[in-house]
Design a protein around this motif. Structure first.
Motif, short mmCIF file in Angstrom:
data_model
loop_
_atom_site.label_atom_id
_atom_site.label_comp_id
_atom_site.label_asym_id
_atom_site.label_seq_id
_atom_site.Cartn_x
_atom_site.Cartn_y
_atom_site.Cartn_z
N UNK A 75 0.92 -1.08 -0.01
CA UNK A 75 -0.19 0.06 -0.12
C UNK A 75 0.93 1.28 0.12
N UNK A 76 0.40 2.36 -0.70
CA UNK A 76 1.55 3.56 -0.78
C UNK A 76 1.52 4.16 0.57
N UNK A 77 0.65 3.89 1.62
CA UNK A 77 1.12 4.53 2.95
C UNK A 77 2.19 3.97 3.70
N UNK A 78 2.19 2.71 3.14
CA UNK A 78 3.39 1.81 3.91
C UNK A 78 4.89 2.04 3.07
N UNK A 79 4.70 2.67 2.13
CA UNK A 79 5.79 2.60 1.00
C UNK A 79 7.05 3.82 1.48
N UNK A 80 8.27 3.52 1.54
CA UNK A 80 9.32 4.22 1.79
C UNK A 80 9.31 5.32 0.71
N UNK A 81 8.83 5.14 -0.91
CA UNK A 81 8.89 6.08 -1.89
C UNK A 81 7.80 7.13 -1.25
N UNK A 82 6.71 6.78 -0.83
CA UNK A 82 5.68 7.70 -0.60
C UNK A 82 6.06 8.78 0.75
N UNK A 83 6.66 8.08 1.58
CA UNK A 83 7.23 8.81 2.52
C UNK A 83 8.17 9.86 2.34
N UNK A 84 9.11 9.35 1.50
CA UNK A 84 10.12 10.25 0.77
C UNK A 84 9.47 11.32 0.04
N UNK A 85 8.49 11.07 -0.88
CA UNK A 85 7.93 12.32 -1.71
C UNK A 85 6.90 13.04 -0.83
#
Length: 174
Positions: A75-85
Motif C-alpha cells: 500500500x502507498x501509505x507503507x511505502x518508503x517512496x511515498x514517505x520520501x515524496x
C-alpha cells in the motif's frame, strides 16, 4: 507475491500496463535492505533501495545478481517512496510558507532535502562521534532523505533533523 527477477517484474508490468508499488527485501554484501519500485502505466516511475546503487551503477546491474526476489505489492501509505515524496512535498510547502512570512526569524542552518557527507571521516574519527551522530552520519549517502534515515533508525523526524542540523553546523554534512 511474485517470485521473479527485477527484469521479469518490469516485463510483466509493461505487458499488463500495471500501476502500483512493489517491495522486495534484499541482502547486498551481507547487509539487509529493500528495494521498492513505483510502476505507473507499466513503466518504472520511481525506485528506492537501501542500500542505494553506487555512483555510476544502474539498478539493473545492482539487482541482476540477486536473481529472483519475492516481490509483494504494498500500500502507498507503507511505502518508503511515498514517505520520501511526502517529506519533499512538506519541505516545499514549508519553504513556500516561510517565504511568505514577514517576520524576521533566527536563520536555521540549511539542510538539503537529501543530505550528503561534506567530509569523509576516517573510521577512527567516526568512532569518536557520539552514537546518536555516528549512526545518522553513516546513513547519509546522498540518496536518503531525512525521513528515510529516521525510518531506518526508528527515530522521529524531528530528532533526526536536529541531529542533521548539528552535523551540518559542525561542517560534516551539506
Amino acid at each position: 507475491m511474485l517470485h521473479v527477477s527485477y527484469e521479469d517484474l518490469l516485463r510483466l508490468a509493461a505487458s499488463y500496463k500495471y500501476a502500483g508499488i512493489f517491495h522486495a527485501d534484499i541482502i547486498i554484501n551481507g547487509k539487509p535492505g529493500f528495494v521498492e519500485i513505483l510502476i505507473q502505466d507499466g513503466k518504472p516511475f520511481d525506485i528506492l533501495s537501501v542500500p542505494s546503487p553506487r555512483p555510476g551503477e544502474r539498478w539493473v546491474t545492482m539487482l541482476a545478481p540477486l536473481g529472483q526476489l519475492h516481490w509483494k505489492l504494498i500500500a502507498p501509505e507503507t511505502s518508503n517512496i511515498a514517505a520520501r515524496n511526502e517529506y519533499r512535498a512538506m519541505l516545499q510547502s514549508n519553504l513556500a510558507s516561510s517565504q511568505a512570512q514577514l517576520t524576521i526569524q533566527q536563520p536555521k542552518p540549511h539542510i538539503d532535502p537529501i543530505p550528503r557527507q561534506k567530509i569523509q571521516l576516517q573510521p577512527d574519527q567516526i568512532r569518536q562521534l557520539p552514537h546518536r551522530y555516528r549512526v545518522v552520519y553513516l546513513l547519509i549517502d546522498g540518496y536518503r532523505s531525512p525521513q528515510e534515515i529516521a525510518t531506518l533508525l526508528n527515530k522521529s523526524l524531528e530528532e533526526t533533523t536536529q541531529t542533521l542540523d548539528i552535523l551540518h553546523q559542525q561542517g560534516l554534512i551539506a
